[in-house]
Design a protein around this motif. Structure first.
Motif, PDB file in Angstrom:
ATOM      1  N   TYR A  84       0.835  -1.205   0.000  1.00  0.00           N
ATOM      2  CA  TYR A  84       0.000   0.000   0.000  1.00  0.00           C
ATOM      3  C   TYR A  84       0.869   1.255   0.000  1.00  0.00           C
ATOM      4  O   TYR A  84       0.628   2.194  -0.759  1.00  0.00           O
ATOM      5  CB  TYR A  84      -0.925   0.007   1.218  1.00  0.00           C
ATOM      6  N   TRP A  85       1.909   1.262   0.857  1.00  0.00           N
ATOM      7  CA  TRP A  85       2.821   2.411   0.867  1.00  0.00           C
ATOM      8  C   TRP A  85       3.574   2.499  -0.452  1.00  0.00           C
ATOM      9  O   TRP A  85       3.867   3.608  -0.943  1.00  0.00           O
ATOM     10  CB  TRP A  85       3.807   2.305   2.036  1.00  0.00           C
ATOM     11  N   VAL A 115     -10.331   3.919   0.548  1.00  0.00           N
ATOM     12  CA  VAL A 115      -9.230   4.144  -0.382  1.00  0.00           C
ATOM     13  C   VAL A 115      -9.746   4.998  -1.528  1.00  0.00           C
ATOM     14  O   VAL A 115     -10.899   4.875  -1.942  1.00  0.00           O
ATOM     15  CB  VAL A 115      -8.660   2.805  -0.906  1.00  0.00           C
ATOM     16  N   ASN A 119      -5.306   6.144  -5.541  1.00  0.00           N
ATOM     17  CA  ASN A 119      -4.457   5.289  -4.703  1.00  0.00           C
ATOM     18  C   ASN A 119      -4.651   3.817  -5.043  1.00  0.00           C
ATOM     19  O   ASN A 119      -3.692   3.024  -5.019  1.00  0.00           O
ATOM     20  CB  ASN A 119      -4.764   5.520  -3.228  1.00  0.00           C
ATOM     21  N   PHE A 123      -1.829   1.320  -6.380  1.00  0.00           N
ATOM     22  CA  PHE A 123      -1.537   0.100  -5.627  1.00  0.00           C
ATOM     23  C   PHE A 123      -1.331  -1.073  -6.575  1.00  0.00           C
ATOM     24  O   PHE A 123      -0.356  -1.834  -6.453  1.00  0.00           O
ATOM     25  CB  PHE A 123      -2.678  -0.193  -4.651  1.00  0.00           C
ATOM     26  N   TRP A 332      -5.487  -1.363   2.623  1.00  0.00           N
ATOM     27  CA  TRP A 332      -5.874   0.024   2.893  1.00  0.00           C
ATOM     28  C   TRP A 332      -6.874   0.117   4.045  1.00  0.00           C
ATOM     29  O   TRP A 332      -6.930   1.120   4.731  1.00  0.00           O
ATOM     30  CB  TRP A 332      -6.450   0.667   1.632  1.00  0.00           C
TER      31      TRP A 332
END
Length: 486
Positions: A84-85, A115, A119, A123, A332
Protein backbone atom coordinates in the motif's frame (compact mmCIF):
# COMPACT_ATOMS: atom_id res chain seq x y z
CA UNK A 1 18.35 2.84 4.81
CA UNK A 2 14.59 2.58 4.29
CA UNK A 3 11.33 4.31 5.12
CA UNK A 4 10.95 2.28 8.32
CA UNK A 5 14.14 3.76 9.77
CA UNK A 6 13.16 7.16 8.35
CA UNK A 7 10.01 7.37 10.46
CA UNK A 8 11.23 5.81 13.71
CA UNK A 9 11.72 9.24 15.31
CA UNK A 10 7.97 9.95 15.23
CA UNK A 11 7.11 7.14 17.60
CA UNK A 12 9.82 8.13 20.07
CA UNK A 13 9.13 11.87 20.13
CA UNK A 14 5.40 11.20 20.43
CA UNK A 15 6.17 9.45 23.73
CA UNK A 16 7.42 12.73 25.18
CA UNK A 17 11.14 12.23 24.56
CA UNK A 18 13.42 15.02 23.44
CA UNK A 19 15.36 14.65 20.19
CA UNK A 20 18.52 13.79 22.13
CA UNK A 21 16.76 11.12 24.17
CA UNK A 22 15.06 9.72 21.07
CA UNK A 23 18.38 9.41 19.22
CA UNK A 24 19.97 7.76 22.27
CA UNK A 25 17.23 5.13 22.18
CA UNK A 26 17.75 4.69 18.42
CA UNK A 27 21.48 4.14 18.91
CA UNK A 28 21.01 1.60 21.73
CA UNK A 29 18.21 -0.15 19.83
CA UNK A 30 20.24 -0.29 16.62
CA UNK A 31 23.17 -1.93 18.40
CA UNK A 32 20.87 -4.53 19.99
CA UNK A 33 19.20 -5.22 16.64
CA UNK A 34 22.60 -5.65 15.00
CA UNK A 35 23.69 -8.14 17.68
CA UNK A 36 20.45 -10.13 17.38
CA UNK A 37 20.73 -10.18 13.58
CA UNK A 38 24.28 -11.52 13.76
CA UNK A 39 23.41 -14.19 16.32
CA UNK A 40 20.22 -15.33 14.56
CA UNK A 41 22.01 -15.39 11.22
CA UNK A 42 24.92 -17.43 12.61
CA UNK A 43 23.20 -20.73 11.85
CA UNK A 44 22.77 -19.73 8.23
CA UNK A 45 26.28 -18.44 7.60
CA UNK A 46 28.00 -21.33 9.41
CA UNK A 47 25.75 -24.27 8.52
CA UNK A 48 24.06 -22.93 5.34
CA UNK A 49 20.55 -23.71 6.54
CA UNK A 50 17.56 -21.38 6.57
CA UNK A 51 15.17 -20.48 9.36
CA UNK A 52 12.72 -23.28 8.55
CA UNK A 53 15.42 -25.93 9.00
CA UNK A 54 17.32 -24.35 11.88
CA UNK A 55 14.09 -24.10 13.91
CA UNK A 56 13.85 -27.88 13.97
CA UNK A 57 16.83 -28.24 16.29
CA UNK A 58 15.13 -26.17 19.00
CA UNK A 59 11.44 -26.99 18.49
CA UNK A 60 11.54 -30.49 17.03
CA UNK A 61 10.77 -31.74 13.53
CA UNK A 62 7.05 -31.05 13.97
CA UNK A 63 7.17 -28.32 16.59
CA UNK A 64 9.12 -26.10 14.17
CA UNK A 65 5.92 -25.45 12.25
CA UNK A 66 4.74 -23.11 15.01
CA UNK A 67 7.43 -20.40 14.70
CA UNK A 68 7.29 -20.81 10.93
CA UNK A 69 3.52 -20.17 10.85
CA UNK A 70 4.01 -17.07 13.00
CA UNK A 71 6.48 -15.67 10.50
CA UNK A 72 4.28 -16.51 7.52
CA UNK A 73 1.23 -14.83 9.04
CA UNK A 74 3.01 -11.59 9.90
CA UNK A 75 4.72 -11.64 6.51
CA UNK A 76 1.37 -11.81 4.68
CA UNK A 77 -0.09 -8.82 6.52
CA UNK A 78 3.01 -6.67 6.32
CA UNK A 79 3.33 -7.53 2.64
CA UNK A 80 -0.06 -5.92 2.07
CA UNK A 81 0.75 -2.86 4.18
CA UNK A 82 4.12 -2.30 2.49
CA UNK A 83 2.52 -2.68 -0.95
CA UNK A 84 0.00 0.00 0.00
CA UNK A 85 2.82 2.41 0.87
CA UNK A 86 4.52 1.38 -2.36
CA UNK A 87 1.33 2.39 -4.17
CA UNK A 88 1.64 5.85 -2.63
CA UNK A 89 5.19 6.07 -4.01
CA UNK A 90 3.78 5.22 -7.45
CA UNK A 91 1.21 7.98 -7.04
CA UNK A 92 3.93 10.51 -6.22
CA UNK A 93 5.75 9.54 -9.42
CA UNK A 94 2.61 9.65 -11.57
CA UNK A 95 1.51 12.96 -10.02
CA UNK A 96 4.82 14.43 -11.13
CA UNK A 97 4.58 12.98 -14.64
CA UNK A 98 0.90 13.56 -15.43
CA UNK A 99 0.37 16.68 -13.36
CA UNK A 100 -2.87 18.19 -12.00
CA UNK A 101 -5.12 15.79 -13.92
CA UNK A 102 -3.85 12.91 -11.82
CA UNK A 103 -3.15 14.85 -8.62
CA UNK A 104 -6.76 16.01 -8.40
CA UNK A 105 -8.39 12.94 -9.94
CA UNK A 106 -12.04 12.60 -8.92
CA UNK A 107 -12.58 9.87 -6.35
CA UNK A 108 -15.31 7.54 -7.61
CA UNK A 109 -15.21 5.14 -4.66
CA UNK A 110 -17.48 5.45 -1.61
CA UNK A 111 -16.08 6.58 1.74
CA UNK A 112 -16.64 3.06 3.09
CA UNK A 113 -14.00 1.75 0.65
CA UNK A 114 -11.30 3.51 2.74
CA UNK A 115 -9.23 4.14 -0.38
CA UNK A 116 -9.27 6.74 -3.15
CA UNK A 117 -9.51 5.81 -6.82
CA UNK A 118 -6.03 7.12 -7.65
CA UNK A 119 -4.46 5.29 -4.70
CA UNK A 120 -6.15 2.02 -5.70
CA UNK A 121 -4.89 2.34 -9.28
CA UNK A 122 -1.36 3.03 -8.04
CA UNK A 123 -1.54 0.10 -5.63
CA UNK A 124 -2.09 -2.35 -8.46
CA UNK A 125 0.56 -0.66 -10.60
CA UNK A 126 2.99 -1.29 -7.75
CA UNK A 127 1.91 -4.93 -7.55
CA UNK A 128 2.56 -5.36 -11.29
CA UNK A 129 5.98 -3.68 -10.92
CA UNK A 130 6.82 -6.07 -8.09
CA UNK A 131 6.07 -9.24 -10.07
CA UNK A 132 9.25 -9.32 -12.24
CA UNK A 133 11.49 -8.88 -9.18
CA UNK A 134 9.82 -11.87 -7.56
CA UNK A 135 10.98 -13.99 -10.48
CA UNK A 136 14.62 -13.34 -9.57
CA UNK A 137 16.22 -16.00 -7.37
CA UNK A 138 17.36 -14.75 -3.92
CA UNK A 139 21.07 -15.24 -4.63
CA UNK A 140 20.82 -12.89 -7.64
CA UNK A 141 19.12 -10.01 -5.85
CA UNK A 142 22.34 -8.26 -4.83
CA UNK A 143 22.50 -5.96 -7.87
CA UNK A 144 18.84 -4.80 -7.63
CA UNK A 145 19.34 -4.17 -3.92
CA UNK A 146 22.50 -2.13 -4.57
CA UNK A 147 20.59 0.00 -7.08
CA UNK A 148 17.69 0.47 -4.64
CA UNK A 149 20.14 1.41 -1.86
CA UNK A 150 21.74 4.08 -4.07
CA UNK A 151 18.32 5.48 -5.01
CA UNK A 152 16.87 5.71 -1.49
CA UNK A 153 20.17 7.16 -0.18
CA UNK A 154 20.07 9.83 -2.89
CA UNK A 155 16.45 10.58 -2.01
CA UNK A 156 17.28 10.89 1.69
CA UNK A 157 20.21 13.25 1.10
CA UNK A 158 18.33 15.23 -1.56
CA UNK A 159 15.29 15.83 0.66
CA UNK A 160 17.58 16.78 3.55
CA UNK A 161 19.41 19.40 1.46
CA UNK A 162 16.19 20.75 -0.03
CA UNK A 163 14.39 21.06 3.33
CA UNK A 164 17.37 22.65 5.12
CA UNK A 165 17.98 25.17 2.34
CA UNK A 166 14.30 26.03 1.87
CA UNK A 167 13.72 26.46 5.60
CA UNK A 168 17.11 28.16 6.11
CA UNK A 169 17.92 25.81 8.93
CA UNK A 170 16.67 22.74 10.73
CA UNK A 171 13.60 24.35 12.27
CA UNK A 172 12.53 24.44 15.90
CA UNK A 173 11.74 20.77 16.41
CA UNK A 174 15.33 19.97 17.39
CA UNK A 175 15.07 22.34 20.34
CA UNK A 176 11.92 20.67 21.66
CA UNK A 177 12.40 19.49 25.23
CA UNK A 178 10.90 16.45 26.87
CA UNK A 179 7.22 16.65 27.75
CA UNK A 180 7.35 13.91 30.40
CA UNK A 181 9.22 13.68 33.70
CA UNK A 182 10.06 11.17 36.40
CA UNK A 183 9.00 7.55 36.17
CA UNK A 184 6.65 8.19 33.24
CA UNK A 185 9.60 9.41 31.17
CA UNK A 186 11.70 6.38 32.18
CA UNK A 187 8.96 3.93 31.27
CA UNK A 188 8.32 5.73 27.99
CA UNK A 189 12.00 5.54 27.10
CA UNK A 190 12.02 1.81 27.76
CA UNK A 191 8.80 1.38 25.84
CA UNK A 192 10.14 3.37 22.89
CA UNK A 193 13.34 1.32 22.90
CA UNK A 194 11.60 -2.03 22.95
CA UNK A 195 9.02 -0.91 20.37
CA UNK A 196 11.83 0.06 18.02
CA UNK A 197 13.56 -3.28 18.54
CA UNK A 198 10.27 -5.18 18.30
CA UNK A 199 9.62 -3.83 14.82
CA UNK A 200 12.76 -5.60 13.59
CA UNK A 201 12.37 -8.91 15.44
CA UNK A 202 10.70 -10.69 12.53
CA UNK A 203 13.64 -9.86 10.29
CA UNK A 204 16.16 -10.84 12.96
CA UNK A 205 14.46 -14.17 13.65
CA UNK A 206 14.66 -15.18 9.98
CA UNK A 207 18.15 -13.86 9.26
CA UNK A 208 19.45 -17.34 8.45
CA UNK A 209 17.17 -17.36 5.38
CA UNK A 210 19.60 -14.84 3.88
CA UNK A 211 22.91 -15.57 5.60
CA UNK A 212 22.82 -19.15 4.34
CA UNK A 213 23.86 -17.72 0.96
CA UNK A 214 26.99 -16.18 2.49
CA UNK A 215 30.23 -17.35 0.86
CA UNK A 216 32.16 -16.87 4.09
CA UNK A 217 31.24 -17.87 7.64
CA UNK A 218 31.69 -14.33 8.95
CA UNK A 219 30.61 -12.61 5.75
CA UNK A 220 27.53 -11.05 7.36
CA UNK A 221 29.29 -9.58 10.41
CA UNK A 222 30.30 -6.28 8.82
CA UNK A 223 26.92 -5.62 7.24
CA UNK A 224 24.66 -6.76 10.09
CA UNK A 225 26.84 -5.95 13.06
CA UNK A 226 28.24 -2.58 12.01
CA UNK A 227 26.83 -1.10 8.79
CA UNK A 228 23.15 -1.78 9.55
CA UNK A 229 23.09 -0.12 13.02
CA UNK A 230 25.07 2.85 11.69
CA UNK A 231 22.77 3.45 8.71
CA UNK A 232 19.63 3.05 10.83
CA UNK A 233 20.87 5.74 13.24
CA UNK A 234 21.84 8.12 10.46
CA UNK A 235 18.55 7.58 8.62
CA UNK A 236 16.49 8.18 11.77
CA UNK A 237 18.36 11.40 12.58
CA UNK A 238 18.07 12.71 9.01
CA UNK A 239 14.36 11.87 9.10
CA UNK A 240 13.98 14.06 12.19
CA UNK A 241 15.91 16.89 10.49
CA UNK A 242 13.68 16.72 7.40
CA UNK A 243 10.52 16.69 9.52
CA UNK A 244 11.76 19.64 11.56
CA UNK A 245 12.67 21.74 8.53
CA UNK A 246 9.43 20.83 6.73
CA UNK A 247 7.41 21.88 9.78
CA UNK A 248 9.01 25.33 9.55
CA UNK A 249 7.95 25.51 5.89
CA UNK A 250 4.40 24.20 6.10
CA UNK A 251 3.40 24.54 9.74
CA UNK A 252 2.79 20.80 10.03
CA UNK A 253 5.01 17.91 11.10
CA UNK A 254 5.22 15.15 8.47
CA UNK A 255 7.03 12.09 9.82
CA UNK A 256 6.05 10.01 6.81
CA UNK A 257 7.95 11.00 3.61
CA UNK A 258 5.10 9.72 1.39
CA UNK A 259 2.61 12.09 3.03
CA UNK A 260 5.07 14.99 2.90
CA UNK A 261 5.62 14.63 -0.85
CA UNK A 262 1.91 14.20 -1.54
CA UNK A 263 1.20 17.32 0.54
CA UNK A 264 3.75 19.30 -1.47
CA UNK A 265 2.17 18.19 -4.73
CA UNK A 266 -1.33 19.06 -3.54
CA UNK A 267 -0.43 22.51 -2.19
CA UNK A 268 2.04 23.69 -4.84
CA UNK A 269 1.51 24.96 -8.37
CA UNK A 270 3.36 21.90 -9.69
CA UNK A 271 5.97 23.99 -11.48
CA UNK A 272 8.72 22.07 -13.33
CA UNK A 273 11.11 22.19 -10.37
CA UNK A 274 8.49 20.75 -7.99
CA UNK A 275 7.51 18.05 -10.45
CA UNK A 276 11.12 17.04 -11.06
CA UNK A 277 11.99 17.03 -7.37
CA UNK A 278 8.98 15.00 -6.27
CA UNK A 279 9.44 12.62 -9.22
CA UNK A 280 12.97 11.63 -8.28
CA UNK A 281 12.13 11.50 -4.56
CA UNK A 282 9.11 9.30 -5.30
CA UNK A 283 11.27 7.07 -7.48
CA UNK A 284 13.69 6.53 -4.61
CA UNK A 285 10.85 5.68 -2.22
CA UNK A 286 9.43 3.31 -4.84
CA UNK A 287 12.75 1.45 -5.09
CA UNK A 288 12.90 1.22 -1.30
CA UNK A 289 9.40 -0.24 -1.05
CA UNK A 290 10.11 -2.80 -3.76
CA UNK A 291 13.19 -3.93 -1.82
CA UNK A 292 11.31 -4.07 1.49
CA UNK A 293 8.55 -6.18 -0.02
CA UNK A 294 11.12 -8.62 -1.40
CA UNK A 295 13.50 -8.87 1.58
CA UNK A 296 11.16 -8.70 4.55
CA UNK A 297 7.98 -10.22 3.17
CA UNK A 298 7.59 -12.07 -0.12
CA UNK A 299 10.84 -14.02 -0.35
CA UNK A 300 11.37 -14.50 3.40
CA UNK A 301 7.81 -15.63 4.08
CA UNK A 302 7.89 -17.58 0.81
CA UNK A 303 10.91 -19.51 2.08
CA UNK A 304 8.98 -20.34 5.23
CA UNK A 305 5.88 -21.32 3.27
CA UNK A 306 7.78 -23.98 1.32
CA UNK A 307 8.00 -26.02 4.52
CA UNK A 308 4.23 -26.57 4.60
CA UNK A 309 4.10 -28.36 1.24
CA UNK A 310 7.62 -28.63 -0.24
CA UNK A 311 6.50 -30.96 -3.01
CA UNK A 312 4.21 -28.25 -4.39
CA UNK A 313 5.57 -24.92 -3.12
CA UNK A 314 9.03 -23.57 -3.87
CA UNK A 315 10.38 -20.15 -2.82
CA UNK A 316 9.02 -18.40 -5.91
CA UNK A 317 5.55 -19.93 -5.63
CA UNK A 318 5.51 -19.17 -1.92
CA UNK A 319 6.37 -15.54 -2.63
CA UNK A 320 3.46 -15.28 -5.10
CA UNK A 321 1.09 -16.80 -2.54
CA UNK A 322 2.21 -14.20 0.00
CA UNK A 323 1.62 -11.45 -2.57
CA UNK A 324 -1.90 -12.69 -3.38
CA UNK A 325 -2.82 -12.86 0.31
CA UNK A 326 -1.37 -9.37 0.78
CA UNK A 327 -3.78 -8.08 -1.88
CA UNK A 328 -6.79 -10.10 -0.70
CA UNK A 329 -6.65 -8.69 2.85
CA UNK A 330 -7.32 -5.18 1.39
CA UNK A 331 -4.45 -3.50 3.28
CA UNK A 332 -5.87 0.02 2.89
CA UNK A 333 -8.53 -0.98 5.42
CA UNK A 334 -5.78 -1.79 7.91
CA UNK A 335 -3.81 1.39 7.31
CA UNK A 336 -6.74 3.81 7.19
CA UNK A 337 -9.27 2.48 9.72
CA UNK A 338 -8.26 -0.45 11.86
CA UNK A 339 -6.10 1.23 14.48
CA UNK A 340 -6.75 -1.55 16.98
CA UNK A 341 -5.63 -4.18 14.48
CA UNK A 342 -2.44 -2.28 13.74
CA UNK A 343 -1.77 -2.05 17.47
CA UNK A 344 -2.08 -5.82 17.68
CA UNK A 345 0.16 -6.26 14.65
CA UNK A 346 2.84 -3.89 15.94
CA UNK A 347 2.68 -5.70 19.29
CA UNK A 348 3.47 -9.05 17.67
CA UNK A 349 6.91 -8.77 19.25
CA UNK A 350 5.45 -10.36 22.40
CA UNK A 351 5.18 -13.58 20.38
CA UNK A 352 8.47 -13.26 18.51
CA UNK A 353 10.87 -12.24 21.30
CA UNK A 354 10.43 -15.55 23.24
CA UNK A 355 11.07 -17.41 19.98
CA UNK A 356 14.40 -15.64 19.58
CA UNK A 357 15.23 -16.48 23.20
CA UNK A 358 14.52 -20.16 22.54
CA UNK A 359 16.55 -20.19 19.31
CA UNK A 360 19.65 -18.55 20.77
CA UNK A 361 19.60 -20.48 24.06
CA UNK A 362 19.28 -23.75 22.19
CA UNK A 363 22.02 -23.20 19.63
CA UNK A 364 24.64 -21.22 21.56
CA UNK A 365 24.31 -22.68 25.06
CA UNK A 366 22.60 -26.08 24.88
CA UNK A 367 24.33 -27.27 21.69
CA UNK A 368 27.51 -25.18 21.86
CA UNK A 369 27.04 -24.17 18.20
CA UNK A 370 27.03 -27.75 16.93
CA UNK A 371 24.39 -29.50 14.83
CA UNK A 372 23.75 -32.93 13.37
CA UNK A 373 22.83 -31.61 9.94
CA UNK A 374 21.43 -34.81 8.48
CA UNK A 375 19.14 -35.27 11.50
CA UNK A 376 17.39 -32.00 10.68
CA UNK A 377 15.87 -33.80 7.67
CA UNK A 378 15.07 -37.17 9.26
CA UNK A 379 11.50 -37.48 10.49
CA UNK A 380 11.73 -40.50 12.78
CA UNK A 381 12.88 -41.47 16.27
CA UNK A 382 16.51 -41.91 15.24
CA UNK A 383 16.84 -38.14 14.70
CA UNK A 384 18.45 -36.14 17.49
CA UNK A 385 15.68 -33.59 16.98
CA UNK A 386 12.67 -35.88 17.12
CA UNK A 387 12.24 -35.43 20.90
CA UNK A 388 8.67 -36.50 21.82
CA UNK A 389 6.58 -37.27 18.73
CA UNK A 390 8.43 -34.50 16.88
CA UNK A 391 7.93 -31.81 19.54
CA UNK A 392 10.45 -30.41 22.01
CA UNK A 393 8.29 -29.65 25.04
CA UNK A 394 11.13 -27.60 26.54
CA UNK A 395 10.88 -25.03 23.75
CA UNK A 396 7.07 -24.96 23.96
CA UNK A 397 7.11 -24.39 27.71
CA UNK A 398 9.87 -21.77 27.47
CA UNK A 399 7.95 -19.85 24.79
CA UNK A 400 4.75 -19.97 26.87
CA UNK A 401 6.58 -18.74 29.98
CA UNK A 402 7.96 -15.81 28.02
CA UNK A 403 4.50 -15.00 26.65
CA UNK A 404 1.70 -15.46 29.17
CA UNK A 405 2.76 -12.75 31.70
CA UNK A 406 2.57 -10.23 28.84
CA UNK A 407 -0.95 -11.09 27.66
CA UNK A 408 -2.99 -9.20 30.32
CA UNK A 409 -1.15 -5.94 29.72
CA UNK A 410 -1.23 -6.49 25.96
CA UNK A 411 -5.01 -6.86 25.99
CA UNK A 412 -5.33 -3.75 28.15
CA UNK A 413 -3.15 -1.79 25.71
CA UNK A 414 -5.23 -2.91 22.72
CA UNK A 415 -8.36 -1.75 24.57
CA UNK A 416 -6.79 1.66 25.12
CA UNK A 417 -6.20 1.31 28.87
CA UNK A 418 -2.96 3.22 29.39
CA UNK A 419 -1.64 3.03 32.93
CA UNK A 420 1.84 3.14 34.42
CA UNK A 421 1.56 0.19 36.74
CA UNK A 422 1.31 -3.59 36.90
CA UNK A 423 0.68 -5.47 33.69
CA UNK A 424 0.96 -2.40 31.48
CA UNK A 425 4.53 -1.70 32.59
CA UNK A 426 5.49 -5.30 31.85
CA UNK A 427 4.26 -4.89 28.26
CA UNK A 428 6.40 -1.76 27.94
CA UNK A 429 9.45 -4.02 28.27
CA UNK A 430 7.96 -7.07 26.53
CA UNK A 431 10.91 -7.61 24.19
CA UNK A 432 13.40 -7.84 27.05
CA UNK A 433 11.13 -9.87 29.32
CA UNK A 434 10.00 -12.33 26.65
CA UNK A 435 13.51 -12.96 25.40
CA UNK A 436 15.08 -13.35 28.85
CA UNK A 437 12.33 -15.54 30.30
CA UNK A 438 12.29 -17.91 27.32
CA UNK A 439 16.11 -18.07 27.21
CA UNK A 440 16.43 -18.95 30.90
CA UNK A 441 13.53 -21.43 30.99
CA UNK A 442 14.66 -23.25 27.82
CA UNK A 443 18.18 -23.58 29.17
CA UNK A 444 16.93 -24.68 32.60
CA UNK A 445 14.63 -27.36 31.19
CA UNK A 446 17.47 -28.79 29.11
CA UNK A 447 19.57 -28.99 32.27
CA UNK A 448 16.81 -30.76 34.23
CA UNK A 449 15.64 -32.88 31.29
CA UNK A 450 18.70 -33.41 29.07
CA UNK A 451 18.28 -34.83 25.58
CA UNK A 452 20.34 -37.42 23.77
CA UNK A 453 22.43 -36.03 20.95
CA UNK A 454 22.11 -32.46 22.18
CA UNK A 455 25.76 -31.82 21.32
CA UNK A 456 27.98 -32.99 18.52
CA UNK A 457 28.68 -32.19 14.90
CA UNK A 458 27.89 -34.48 12.02
CA UNK A 459 27.79 -33.59 8.32
CA UNK A 460 24.86 -33.83 5.98
CA UNK A 461 24.61 -37.25 4.36
CA UNK A 462 21.75 -38.81 2.46
CA UNK A 463 20.27 -41.28 4.95
CA UNK A 464 17.02 -42.24 6.63
CA UNK A 465 18.60 -42.99 10.01
CA UNK A 466 19.78 -40.43 12.53
CA UNK A 467 22.61 -40.32 15.06
CA UNK A 468 20.45 -41.84 17.83
CA UNK A 469 20.48 -45.20 16.02
CA UNK A 470 24.14 -45.83 16.82
CA UNK A 471 24.80 -45.30 20.54
CA UNK A 472 28.59 -45.78 20.28
CA UNK A 473 28.93 -43.36 17.39
CA UNK A 474 26.83 -40.79 19.25
CA UNK A 475 28.92 -41.16 22.40
CA UNK A 476 32.15 -40.68 20.41
CA UNK A 477 30.80 -37.52 18.75
CA UNK A 478 29.82 -36.01 22.10
CA UNK A 479 33.27 -36.78 23.53
CA UNK A 480 34.94 -35.04 20.60
CA UNK A 481 32.69 -32.02 21.18
CA UNK A 482 33.96 -31.85 24.79
CA UNK A 483 37.60 -32.14 23.57
CA UNK A 484 38.00 -35.78 24.69
CA UNK A 485 39.68 -38.30 22.39
CA UNK A 486 37.25 -41.25 22.05
Amino acid sequence: INTTSWTVGSALLALGLSVGQAMAMVIVGSVIIGILAVLCGWLGSHHHIGFTVSSRSAWGLRGAFWPILNRVMTGCVWMGVQMYWGGLAVRIVLNAIIGPRFVFMTNTLPVSANVETANLICFFIFVVALLPLMMVSPERLQLPFHIAFAMITSTLIGMLLWSMIAARGAGDLLATSTTETGSRLSWNMLYGLQSFIGGWLGGCLGQSDWTRYSQHENGALLGQGFAAPLTVCLTAFIGILIASAASALYGQIFWNPFLLLLFIQNKSTLDPATRAGTFFAGLGLLASQLSLCIVLNSVSAGMDLTTLAPQYINIRRGAFIILVIGVVILPWNLVNTASTFLTVLQGWSIFLSPMIGVLLADYFVVRHRTLHLADLYIGNQTSAYWYTAGFNFRACVAWAMGLWPLLPGFVRTVRGIEEYSGWNNLVRVNVFFGFTAAFVVHLGLHVVFPTRGSRGDSPFVKTNRGVLEDEQSLEDMEKRTRGIDP
